[in-house]
Structure formats: structure tokens, C-alpha cells
Design a protein around this motif. Sequence first.
Motif, short mmCIF file in Angstrom:
data_model
loop_
_atom_site.label_atom_id
_atom_site.label_comp_id
_atom_site.label_asym_id
_atom_site.label_seq_id
_atom_site.Cartn_x
_atom_site.Cartn_y
_atom_site.Cartn_z
N ALA A 375 13.90 0.58 -2.66
CA ALA A 375 13.22 0.80 -3.94
C ALA A 375 12.17 -0.28 -4.19
O ALA A 375 11.09 0.00 -4.72
CB ALA A 375 14.23 0.82 -5.08
N PHE A 376 12.48 -1.51 -3.81
CA PHE A 376 11.54 -2.61 -4.00
C PHE A 376 10.31 -2.42 -3.13
O PHE A 376 9.17 -2.55 -3.60
CB PHE A 376 12.23 -3.94 -3.68
CG PHE A 376 11.42 -5.16 -4.01
CD1 PHE A 376 11.43 -5.68 -5.29
CD2 PHE A 376 10.64 -5.79 -3.04
CE1 PHE A 376 10.69 -6.82 -5.61
CE2 PHE A 376 9.90 -6.92 -3.35
CZ PHE A 376 9.93 -7.43 -4.63
N ILE A 377 10.52 -2.10 -1.86
CA ILE A 377 9.40 -1.89 -0.94
C ILE A 377 8.50 -0.77 -1.43
O ILE A 377 7.26 -0.87 -1.41
CB ILE A 377 9.91 -1.60 0.48
CG1 ILE A 377 10.61 -2.83 1.06
CG2 ILE A 377 8.77 -1.16 1.40
CD1 ILE A 377 11.34 -2.57 2.37
N ALA A 378 9.12 0.31 -1.90
CA ALA A 378 8.33 1.45 -2.39
C ALA A 378 7.65 1.15 -3.71
O ALA A 378 6.59 1.69 -4.01
CB ALA A 378 9.24 2.67 -2.54
N GLY A 379 8.25 0.27 -4.51
CA GLY A 379 7.77 0.05 -5.87
C GLY A 379 6.69 -0.98 -6.03
O GLY A 379 5.98 -0.97 -7.05
N VAL A 380 6.54 -1.89 -5.07
CA VAL A 380 5.48 -2.89 -5.18
C VAL A 380 4.28 -2.44 -4.35
O VAL A 380 4.41 -1.67 -3.40
CB VAL A 380 5.95 -4.29 -4.71
CG1 VAL A 380 7.08 -4.78 -5.58
CG2 VAL A 380 6.35 -4.28 -3.25
N ASP A 381 3.12 -2.91 -4.72
CA ASP A 381 1.88 -2.53 -4.04
C ASP A 381 1.13 -3.79 -3.65
O ASP A 381 0.15 -4.18 -4.28
CB ASP A 381 1.03 -1.64 -4.96
CG ASP A 381 -0.20 -1.09 -4.24
OD1 ASP A 381 -0.26 -1.19 -3.00
OD2 ASP A 381 -1.11 -0.57 -4.93
#
Length: 438
Positions: A375-381
Motif C-alpha cells: 500500500a505504501f509503494i502504491a500510495g507514494v509518488d
Amino acid sequence: MVDATTAYPRGVSQSTSDERDAVLDVARRGREAAVVLRTLTRDRKDAALRAIADALDVATERVVAANADDVARAVANGTDPAIVDRLTLTPPRLHAIADAVRDVAALPDPVGEVVRGWTQPNGLQIRQVRVPLGVVGMIYEARPNVTVDAAVLALKSGNAALLRGSSSAYSSNTVLVEVMREALEAQGLPVDAIALVPGTTHKSVKHLMTARGLVDVLIPRGGASLIRSVVEESTVPVIETGVGNCHVYVDEHADLDKAVAIVVNSKTQRVSVCNAAETLLVHAAVADEFLPRVLEALRAEGVTVHGDDRMAVHAHAAGIGFAPAVEVDWADEYYSLDIAAAVVDDLDAALRHIRRWSTGHTEAIVSDSASAISAFIAGVDSAAVMVNASTRFTDGGEFGFGAEIGISTQKLHARGPMGLAELTSTTYVVTGDGHVRG
């Protein structure tokens, strides 16, 4: 001996027109050198790189003496200690720079690499092949190591390098470029493959930024104001590097021993760099257990915390320096032993905070939960995401690039640490057998 200031026509006045002519002359000569560089074999380029590394080692006293002049001026001018640290070259630092040059020489040559290839139904063979960009201009602040990194990465990838460092590092950069040009001359290569851009005022920078047609790309490396100025004023294409408001998020499922080590390393291993952590976010479920430990470790390193109300209670108990956080604290790139810190209710709250304040450089999560990590990898840009690792690893050397020309936070062409491949473009080579289009 080749003088780096041969890039500065002797006797030229400092009028705007003469300064512009001097800058354009350097760019033209760089363009001529780039024609030679793009056809060099890997062996020729690697031999030149090894010669540069050896020359830097031999010239250690000469370089360090010139750097001492820059450092003395910086200290006398009241320059921030973090910037002075970036400016300083010691013999070990210079030897490390030379070793990084050798690392670049050992890397594969990107030029000529086939990115992809296929054959069309009509028999046409199509290959996408890496080629040099041409003339690369670097505009950067008080980081004389960038002078070498940029020059050698450009050389290895077949590009000419035009170097415009800050006036604060003028003495260091002048000698470094002299040493590298001497090594090129000894190898029978065009010395104008590496050149200083004349001038020490913004006018010369402006002339470089508008040398469209002579300079193929500009890469600014430094603080937010420098980068913004180049992006907004340049007519030459720009690869935007970014400032580093990097976050470390400690999840409720984190191994707290690992988390302490990662937070301390991210913040304190070297504070004057863009991949140092500037914000700590801690899940509320582990705050009572984790914060006393991490704040004690940060206190031992001399760190001051800028925090919210929930953080204040823990900071005062730990005896660490504390200041109530105001809005600018969440956006700041401190370059010092300061860190913004907050307790967040959950992962979503951490992601909301990061999305609001991040500069898109590097974010880290400490967690043993696969779902939280995903979720963290997907959620940060951001250009880099660290999973159970320090933010300090966002670095060309640590990525195996030998060195880096900067860390790109844009989304076009290059993103993250920029090594050799990012200093190339591509050409489509289409091979037929008398093919004509009907």
C-alpha cells in the motif's frame, strides 16, 4: 599544462555581449568535441577515465589547497555549516571521488545498447539504440564533487560537459577541470569535452540557459531556488532534479530495532545531502513504545525535533531539543540536525501527509507487513521508495551507477539517480532490403 580557463577567452571584458560570446564559444567548442566523443570506442573512453582518476590522485595537494581557499571564503562569509561541509574536499574525499571515476570506467558502455528490436511482417528490421545526448550543461551549487561526477559520466556516455558551478567553489572547480583537461590532452582527446562555463554571475548562467541549438540539455543541481530559476528561464531542455524532503514512516508492524537504526541513519549519517530524512512519521499504535527509543538515539546525535502536540509529550520526556512545528517545518529541507516528526493514526494518514509535503525524492517505510508495504509503494509518488532501508541509499553510487549526475524528481526521460543510461537518448535504426512504401 592545459589551463581550465582556456574556456575563458583572455582579455574579454565583462560586458554582457562579450560574456555571452564567451559562453557561446565554449558551447560551440563543446559541440565540436561531442562529435568526436560519440564515435569513441569504450576502450578509449575507459582509458581516459582511468587517466582522470590517476590525475586526481596525483593532484590531491593541488586540489585541496584550492578548495581551502573556497572554504575559507565561505566561513568568512558566514555560510551555513552544512553548505561548508558540501563544499569541503579532504584527501579521503578526493580519493573517494577518484575511485568513483574508476567505478564508472568499469561500467558497461551505454552507447550502442539495443533497447529493443523487432522485425515487421514486411521484413523491416527495427532497433532502438542508445546514443549520446550531445552537449550536457550542468548548473550546480557548492558541490565540487559534482564537477568530476558530471564530467566523467558525460564522457563515458559520449557527451561533452559544460560545467557551471557556483562562485563559492570557483577555485576548486577551476583546478579540478584543469586536472581533467590535462588528462584528456595526454590521452589525445579533445580537451573541450570538459569545460568550465565562463563568468561568476547569473548573466553567464542565463547565456547558458538560452544557448538552444548549441547545448542539448541542462541539468540543474542544488537548492529549490536554483532549480526553479533554471526550469522557468531556460530555453534549453531541462532535466529537473529536486530538493529532498524525504520521509521515514514507521508502521505499526515495524521491527522497532530496525526502525531506530534506519531513522538515525537516514537523518544523521550526513545531514547536508538531499537524501537525508527530514520528516519522521510514527504509527500511533507503536508510538508509546518506539518514540522513547528513537528520540533517545536522536538526542545522542544532537538532533532537534520539530513536532506536533503528540510528539511534544514524548520529546520532553526524552529530553531532546524540541520546537513546536509550524507549517514550514513540514516542507523544509533542513540540511542540519533537525527533523520534523509526527504521530499518525494509520498508514492512510501517513500517506496523506507525504502526498501533501513530499518533494517526490525518497520515502521510506519500516514494516514487516507485506500489505502495508504494498500500500505504501502504491500510495507514494516519488523517485525512490525504500522498504526497510535508509533514505541515504538513494544515490548513484549505492545503486551501482559508479556516480550520479543528479537525482531527477521529474517524470519524463529520467527519474531517480541519473547514471549513464539517463545521459543517452535513442535512435531508431531501420534496416530494409530495398523496401519502399506502397
